[in-house]
Design a protein around this motif. Structure first.
Motif, PDB file in Angstrom:
ATOM      1  N   LEU A   1       8.758  -1.739 -13.088  1.00  0.00           N
ATOM      2  CA  LEU A   1       8.573  -2.999 -13.821  1.00  0.00           C
ATOM      3  C   LEU A   1       8.941  -2.844 -15.291  1.00  0.00           C
ATOM      4  CD1 LEU A   1       5.275  -4.469 -12.312  1.00  0.00           C
ATOM      5  CD2 LEU A   1       7.636  -5.127 -11.837  1.00  0.00           C
ATOM      6  N   GLN A   2       8.667  -1.666 -15.843  1.00  0.00           N
ATOM      7  CA  GLN A   2       9.042  -1.412 -17.238  1.00  0.00           C
ATOM      8  C   GLN A   2      10.579  -1.424 -17.363  1.00  0.00           C
ATOM      9  OE1 GLN A   2      10.384   1.145 -19.356  1.00  0.00           O
ATOM     10  NE2 GLN A   2       9.685   0.056 -21.189  1.00  0.00           N
TER      11      GLN A   2
ATOM     12  N   ALA B   1       0.828  -1.223   0.000  1.00  0.00           N
ATOM     13  CA  ALA B   1       0.000   0.000   0.000  1.00  0.00           C
ATOM     14  C   ALA B   1       0.859   1.269   0.000  1.00  0.00           C
ATOM     15  CB  ALA B   1      -0.934  -0.005   1.206  1.00  0.00           C
ATOM     16  N   SER B   2       2.077   1.176   0.512  1.00  0.00           N
ATOM     17  CA  SER B   2       2.941   2.362   0.597  1.00  0.00           C
ATOM     18  C   SER B   2       3.567   2.738  -0.745  1.00  0.00           C
ATOM     19  CB  SER B   2       4.058   2.131   1.629  1.00  0.00           C
ATOM     20  OG  SER B   2       4.914   1.083   1.183  1.00  0.00           O
ATOM     21  N   LEU B   3       3.539   1.835  -1.721  1.00  0.00           N
ATOM     22  CA  LEU B   3       4.171   2.097  -3.018  1.00  0.00           C
ATOM     23  C   LEU B   3       3.167   2.704  -3.987  1.00  0.00           C
ATOM     24  CD1 LEU B   3       6.660   1.770  -4.925  1.00  0.00           C
ATOM     25  CD2 LEU B   3       5.727  -0.462  -5.567  1.00  0.00           C
ATOM     26  N   ASP B   4       3.512   3.866  -4.532  1.00  0.00           N
ATOM     27  CA  ASP B   4       2.699   4.506  -5.563  1.00  0.00           C
ATOM     28  C   ASP B   4       2.677   3.570  -6.782  1.00  0.00           C
ATOM     29  OD1 ASP B   4       1.910   6.005  -7.844  1.00  0.00           O
ATOM     30  OD2 ASP B   4       2.493   7.879  -6.888  1.00  0.00           O
ATOM     31  N   ALA B   5       1.474   3.213  -7.239  1.00  0.00           N
ATOM     32  CA  ALA B   5       1.348   2.241  -8.345  1.00  0.00           C
ATOM     33  C   ALA B   5       2.057   2.722  -9.608  1.00  0.00           C
ATOM     34  CB  ALA B   5      -0.124   1.964  -8.630  1.00  0.00           C
ATOM     35  N   LYS B   6       2.086   4.020  -9.858  1.00  0.00           N
ATOM     36  CA  LYS B   6       2.759   4.546 -11.051  1.00  0.00           C
ATOM     37  C   LYS B   6       4.271   4.323 -10.967  1.00  0.00           C
ATOM     38  CE  LYS B   6      -0.663   7.916 -12.560  1.00  0.00           C
ATOM     39  NZ  LYS B   6      -0.971   9.314 -12.878  1.00  0.00           N
ATOM     40  N   ILE B   7       4.822   4.491  -9.759  1.00  0.00           N
ATOM     41  CA  ILE B   7       6.253   4.203  -9.560  1.00  0.00           C
ATOM     42  C   ILE B   7       6.493   2.706  -9.740  1.00  0.00           C
ATOM     43  CG2 ILE B   7       8.126   4.155  -7.845  1.00  0.00           C
ATOM     44  CD1 ILE B   7       6.944   6.775  -6.694  1.00  0.00           C
TER      45      ILE B   7
ATOM     46  N   ILE C   1       1.513   6.882 -17.852  1.00  0.00           N
ATOM     47  CA  ILE C   1       2.756   7.616 -17.540  1.00  0.00           C
ATOM     48  C   ILE C   1       3.644   7.617 -18.786  1.00  0.00           C
ATOM     49  CG2 ILE C   1       2.705   7.197 -15.041  1.00  0.00           C
ATOM     50  CD1 ILE C   1       4.616   4.837 -15.472  1.00  0.00           C
ATOM     51  N   PRO C   2       4.599   8.552 -18.872  1.00  0.00           N
ATOM     52  CA  PRO C   2       5.399   8.713 -20.101  1.00  0.00           C
ATOM     53  C   PRO C   2       6.062   7.444 -20.632  1.00  0.00           C
ATOM     54  CG  PRO C   2       5.756  10.584 -18.655  1.00  0.00           C
ATOM     55  CD  PRO C   2       4.895   9.624 -17.898  1.00  0.00           C
ATOM     56  N   VAL C   3       6.607   6.560 -19.757  1.00  0.00           N
ATOM     57  CA  VAL C   3       7.333   5.388 -20.275  1.00  0.00           C
ATOM     58  C   VAL C   3       6.428   4.412 -21.023  1.00  0.00           C
ATOM     59  CG1 VAL C   3       9.241   5.435 -18.619  1.00  0.00           C
ATOM     60  CG2 VAL C   3       7.180   4.123 -18.072  1.00  0.00           C
ATOM     61  N   PHE C   4       5.114   4.565 -20.869  1.00  0.00           N
ATOM     62  CA  PHE C   4       4.191   3.673 -21.579  1.00  0.00           C
ATOM     63  C   PHE C   4       3.549   4.344 -22.796  1.00  0.00           C
ATOM     64  CE2 PHE C   4       4.547   1.348 -17.603  1.00  0.00           C
ATOM     65  CZ  PHE C   4       4.633   0.034 -18.064  1.00  0.00           C
ATOM     66  N   GLN C   5       4.033   5.514 -23.170  1.00  0.00           N
ATOM     67  CA  GLN C   5       3.458   6.213 -24.330  1.00  0.00           C
ATOM     68  C   GLN C   5       3.688   5.462 -25.633  1.00  0.00           C
ATOM     69  OE1 GLN C   5       4.872  10.272 -24.260  1.00  0.00           O
ATOM     70  NE2 GLN C   5       3.221  10.953 -22.896  1.00  0.00           N
ATOM     71  N   THR C   6       4.756   4.681 -25.711  1.00  0.00           N
ATOM     72  CA  THR C   6       5.043   3.927 -26.946  1.00  0.00           C
ATOM     73  C   THR C   6       4.349   2.563 -26.955  1.00  0.00           C
ATOM     74  OG1 THR C   6       7.070   3.075 -25.946  1.00  0.00           O
ATOM     75  CG2 THR C   6       7.277   5.039 -27.346  1.00  0.00           C
ATOM     76  N   TYR C   7       3.628   2.256 -25.894  1.00  0.00           N
ATOM     77  CA  TYR C   7       2.872   1.002 -25.830  1.00  0.00           C
ATOM     78  C   TYR C   7       1.462   1.214 -26.380  1.00  0.00           C
ATOM     79  CZ  TYR C   7       6.273  -1.410 -22.800  1.00  0.00           C
ATOM     80  OH  TYR C   7       7.389  -2.019 -22.293  1.00  0.00           O
ATOM     81  N   TYR C   8       0.967   0.212 -27.103  1.00  0.00           N
ATOM     82  CA  TYR C   8      -0.398   0.257 -27.617  1.00  0.00           C
ATOM     83  C   TYR C   8      -1.311  -0.376 -26.569  1.00  0.00           C
ATOM     84  CZ  TYR C   8      -4.442  -1.166 -30.461  1.00  0.00           C
ATOM     85  OH  TYR C   8      -5.717  -1.373 -30.952  1.00  0.00           O
TER      86      TYR C   8
END
Length: 382
Positions: free
Chosen positions: A128-129, A117-123, A164-171
């Motif tokens: 993981l990426q 719960a303490s970890l921001d899901a976006k982080i 988030i930006p690192v997933f912008q190239t993902y469809y």
């Protein structure tokens, strides 16, 4: 300033963090026992990676990644005998045969990761990426180029951290739905469910039960599973090979390993006619949720005895009678699952191709990667 977050990647469950299981209480499919089963009986074209996420050296996230080499498959599925299948096979062999999944390609639903719960899901998903990129580099050093990277399966809420930006190239894609059966709180026994069916579907239930007269259902223990392993595999493989699309085939020892490691949380039911095993289904208890797993049957008997439909009713009966809140029926045979009361839940994933040009056309290519199924939703209740 140095980030307080980092990750570690392991290829053996022996090396994963001592506190790993503390984060798996809400999902058995990330537990050491289940992952150990994968390690000992994964499909032969699959390699698993176990990812730990840390914040100031405290374990705050865990994840599963799977690399699949589709060139090791003799077939992607035999059912679609058509030009589209031929095109799909050419596309796969040349451009899509090396796939890295962040998640579990053998299951439906969010079995990719669990965050504290303490970890921001976006982080968490950004870490993981980065871990996925490192796995790809490791494979590249072995002469293996990953064609496709995909994060799967997430419902609408679960997919929000990926904006988030690192997933912008993902469809972002939507796959066939996950069929989920919600147990009505007013149903305390299976008879309550049968009473809730409309006349048409109650007649369907009665007809299927009548057809199955003479078939004996038996709960099988580890010794039983081992004794029937050859037949079990033949029945499983027949069903798997006739699916419209496959990315793996289970090894023979998968069900016995699962029983060894999960014990009473893994249920194996055999269906016998004249002492001959003609079909089986499997269930996994995951908290208050029941997950349907793999099954097998003799197709000629299946049709005559309505065996598959009877298996669905049996799974529902067990789940209601034992107080489970929902059944995950996954994403095959959508219409028949709908006819017993399962509802579709839209699932999303994120996919990226290593070739920038192909990646820019991913919306066109995706229909070959994930064949569409036309089906009609049913409502069996009054």
């Amino acid at each position: 300033m140095e980030s307080p977050h980092h990750y570690k990647i392991h290829t053996s469950t022996q090396d994963i963090h001592v506190n790993w299981n503390e984060l798996t209480k809400s999902n058995l499919f990330l537990s050491k026992d289940y992952l150990l089963t994968l390690e000992k009986s994964a499909p032969q074209n699959m390699n698993c990676y176990y990812i730990s996420l840390f914040e100031n050296n405290k374990l705050v996230g865990i994840a599963l990644a799977q690399f699949l080499d589709l060139n090791k498959l003799s077939s992607f599925g035999e059912r679609d005998k058509c030009i589209k299948k031929s095109i799909r096979n050419v596309v796969f062999r040349n451009f899509c045969s090396h796939v890295l999944f962040i998640g579990n390609n053998m299951l439906t639903g969010q079995n990719a990761f669990q965050f504290h719960a303490s970890l921001d899901a976006k982080i968490g998903v950004e870490l993981l990426q980065a871990a996925a990129e490192e796995i790809k580099k490791t494979l590249k050093k072995k002469g293996i180029k990953v064609h496709i990277t995909t994060f799967k399966d997430f419902n609408k809420t679960e997919s929000t951290p990926f904006s988030i930006p690192v997933f912008q190239t993902y469809y972002r894609f939507s796959t066939q739905p996950n069929m989920v059966f919600k147990v009505n709180p007013n149903w305390h026994t299976f008879d309550d469910y049968v009473s809730a069916l409309s006349k048409k579907y109650r007649d369907q239930y009665k007809r299927s039960r009548k057809k199955a007269e003479g078939i004996h259902k038996q709960k099988m223990n580890l010794d039983d599973i081992l004794a029937h392993e050859e037949t079990i595999y033949t029945l499983y493989f027949h069903v798997a090979q006739n699916a419209p699309f496959n990315t793996f085939f289970l090894p023979k020892n998968h069900f016995s390993e699962l029983k060894k490691n999960l014990k009473d949380l893994f249920l194996f039911y055999g269906y016998f006619e004249d002492d001959k095993l003609i079909g089986f289904n499997t269930l996994i208890k995951n908290g208050n949720q029941m997950d349907t797993y793999f099954l097998g049957y003799d197709e000629t008997i299946q049709r005559e005895k309505m065996l598959y439909l009877n298996m669905l009713y049996d799974m529902i009966a067990y789940s209601i009678n034992n107080g489970f809140k929902e059944i995950i029926f996954a994403r095959t045979a959508l219409e028949i699952k709908s006819s017993v009361g399962a509802k579709p839940e839209e699932m999303f994933g994120f996919i990226q191709h290593s070739n920038a040009l192909i990646n820019s056309k991913m919306d066109k290519l995706f229909c070959y990667l994930e064949p569409k199924t036309e089906w009609q939703e049913r409502n069996p209740f009054k």
